[in-house]
Scaffold this motif. Structure first.
Motif, PDB file in Angstrom:
ATOM      1  N   LEU A  11      40.441 -55.499  -1.694  1.00 36.27           N
ATOM      2  CA  LEU A  11      39.116 -55.583  -3.062  1.00 36.27           C
ATOM      3  C   LEU A  11      39.535 -54.372  -3.739  1.00 36.27           C
ATOM      4  CD1 LEU A  11      36.778 -56.601  -4.318  1.00 36.27           C
ATOM      5  CD2 LEU A  11      35.441 -55.047  -3.018  1.00 36.27           C
ATOM      6  N   VAL A  12      40.091 -53.909  -5.232  1.00 34.09           N
ATOM      7  CA  VAL A  12      40.629 -53.032  -5.884  1.00 34.09           C
ATOM      8  C   VAL A  12      40.237 -52.874  -7.030  1.00 34.09           C
ATOM      9  CG1 VAL A  12      42.589 -54.278  -6.901  1.00 34.09           C
ATOM     10  CG2 VAL A  12      42.119 -51.702  -6.329  1.00 34.09           C
ATOM     11  N   GLN A  13      40.144 -51.958  -7.470  1.00 32.72           N
ATOM     12  CA  GLN A  13      39.262 -51.712  -9.297  1.00 32.72           C
ATOM     13  C   GLN A  13      40.228 -52.229 -10.448  1.00 32.72           C
ATOM     14  OE1 GLN A  13      37.170 -48.224  -9.903  1.00 32.72           O
ATOM     15  NE2 GLN A  13      35.404 -48.842  -8.322  1.00 32.72           N
ATOM     16  N   PRO A  14      39.492 -52.931 -11.012  1.00 34.49           N
ATOM     17  CA  PRO A  14      40.792 -52.665 -12.302  1.00 34.49           C
ATOM     18  C   PRO A  14      41.369 -51.557 -12.709  1.00 34.49           C
ATOM     19  CG  PRO A  14      38.408 -54.442 -13.017  1.00 34.49           C
ATOM     20  CD  PRO A  14      38.450 -53.236 -11.892  1.00 34.49           C
ATOM     21  N   GLY A  15      42.993 -52.321 -12.993  1.00 32.89           N
ATOM     22  CA  GLY A  15      43.723 -50.552 -13.016  1.00 32.89           C
ATOM     23  C   GLY A  15      44.546 -50.337 -12.194  1.00 32.89           C
ATOM     24  N   GLY A  16      44.192 -50.541 -11.380  1.00 33.46           N
ATOM     25  CA  GLY A  16      43.992 -50.435  -9.271  1.00 33.46           C
ATOM     26  C   GLY A  16      45.603 -50.831  -9.432  1.00 33.46           C
ATOM     27  N   SER A  17      46.024 -50.182  -7.955  1.00 37.98           N
ATOM     28  CA  SER A  17      47.256 -50.977  -7.378  1.00 37.98           C
ATOM     29  C   SER A  17      47.167 -50.908  -6.011  1.00 37.98           C
ATOM     30  CB  SER A  17      48.257 -49.282  -8.035  1.00 37.98           C
ATOM     31  OG  SER A  17      48.730 -48.903  -9.192  1.00 37.98           O
ATOM     32  N   LEU A  18      48.132 -51.845  -5.338  1.00 40.29           N
ATOM     33  CA  LEU A  18      48.003 -52.495  -4.196  1.00 40.29           C
ATOM     34  C   LEU A  18      49.528 -52.496  -3.536  1.00 40.29           C
ATOM     35  CD1 LEU A  18      45.095 -54.907  -3.667  1.00 40.29           C
ATOM     36  CD2 LEU A  18      45.443 -53.469  -2.881  1.00 40.29           C
ATOM     37  N   ARG A  19      49.828 -52.400  -2.382  1.00 41.38           N
ATOM     38  CA  ARG A  19      51.294 -52.782  -2.142  1.00 41.38           C
ATOM     39  C   ARG A  19      51.145 -54.431  -0.568  1.00 41.38           C
ATOM     40  NH1 ARG A  19      56.062 -49.697   0.542  1.00 41.38           N
ATOM     41  NH2 ARG A  19      55.029 -49.507   1.849  1.00 41.38           N
ATOM     42  N   LEU A  20      51.375 -55.261  -1.362  1.00 37.15           N
ATOM     43  CA  LEU A  20      51.521 -56.192   0.170  1.00 37.15           C
ATOM     44  C   LEU A  20      52.712 -56.130   0.601  1.00 37.15           C
ATOM     45  CD1 LEU A  20      50.404 -59.270  -2.786  1.00 37.15           C
ATOM     46  CD2 LEU A  20      48.740 -57.574  -1.398  1.00 37.15           C
ATOM     47  N   SER A  21      52.619 -56.516   1.489  1.00 35.72           N
ATOM     48  CA  SER A  21      53.803 -56.314   2.809  1.00 35.72           C
ATOM     49  C   SER A  21      54.156 -57.669   3.028  1.00 35.72           C
ATOM     50  CB  SER A  21      53.562 -55.428   3.963  1.00 35.72           C
ATOM     51  OG  SER A  21      53.855 -54.516   3.254  1.00 35.72           O
ATOM     52  N   CYS A  22      55.296 -58.517   3.473  1.00 40.59           N
ATOM     53  CA  CYS A  22      55.721 -59.561   4.367  1.00 40.59           C
ATOM     54  C   CYS A  22      56.955 -58.666   5.359  1.00 40.59           C
ATOM     55  CB  CYS A  22      56.215 -60.505   3.535  1.00 40.59           C
ATOM     56  SG  CYS A  22      56.895 -61.861   4.050  1.00 40.59           S
ATOM     57  N   ALA A  23      56.429 -59.218   6.578  1.00 39.57           N
ATOM     58  CA  ALA A  23      56.364 -58.413   7.687  1.00 39.57           C
ATOM     59  C   ALA A  23      57.361 -59.892   8.278  1.00 39.57           C
ATOM     60  CB  ALA A  23      55.750 -58.392   8.431  1.00 39.57           C
ATOM     61  N   ALA A  24      58.995 -59.987   7.874  1.00 35.75           N
ATOM     62  CA  ALA A  24      59.830 -61.414   8.442  1.00 35.75           C
ATOM     63  C   ALA A  24      60.125 -61.145   9.868  1.00 35.75           C
ATOM     64  CB  ALA A  24      61.123 -61.782   7.413  1.00 35.75           C
ATOM     65  N   SER A  25      60.376 -62.207  11.061  1.00 36.87           N
ATOM     66  CA  SER A  25      60.771 -62.439  11.693  1.00 36.87           C
ATOM     67  C   SER A  25      61.549 -63.843  11.850  1.00 36.87           C
ATOM     68  CB  SER A  25      60.374 -62.057  13.053  1.00 36.87           C
ATOM     69  OG  SER A  25      58.686 -62.787  13.289  1.00 36.87           O
TER      70      SER A  25
END
Length: 125
Positions: A11-25
């Motif tokens: 959950l993040v406020q408008p204007g904020g940032s996130l970094r999503l990760s995709c770990a592959a194997s």
């Protein structure tokens, strides 16, 4: 067996940032990763991808300038940096992967062979 695991949603406020990760194997050669999102009542939308080998990147027009995809090969992880988040970005975000037979530009269509379970991103004040 290929496995993709997303993380980093929240959950993040408008204007904020996130970094999503995709770990592959489980991949045995170079692989492409696409990021997709699906909001309630809407179709799954491709937002970004990074090509196998070529490492070329592509973005949907709706996210250009705010989303950045990158790959850390040593960690077999692909990231999606999301800046200036908007309520319209609220969705479940999925990563998907494939090992193409030849190097070619990745696609934002949901034609990938392998999919993760998704991570929820909610943008709200």
């Amino acid at each position: 067996q290929v496995q993709l695991v997303e993380s980093g949603g929240g959950l993040v406020q408008p204007g904020g940032s996130l970094r999503l990760s995709c770990a592959a194997s489980g991949f045995t050669d170079d692989y492409a990763i696409g990021w997709f999102r699906q909001a309630p009542g809407k179709e799954r939308e491709g937002v970004s991808c990074i090509s196998a080998g070529l490492e070329s990147t592509y973005y949907a027009d709706s996210v250009k300038g705010r989303f950045t995809i990158s790959r850390e090969k040593e960690k077999n992880t692909v990231y999606l940096q999301i800046d200036s988040l908007e309520p319209e970005d609220t969705a479940v975000y999925y990563c998907a992967g494939e090992e193409p037979l030849i190097y070619r530009p990745c696609e934002l269509a949901p034609t990938y062979d392998y999919w993760g379970q998704g991570t929820q991103v909610t943008v709200s004040s």
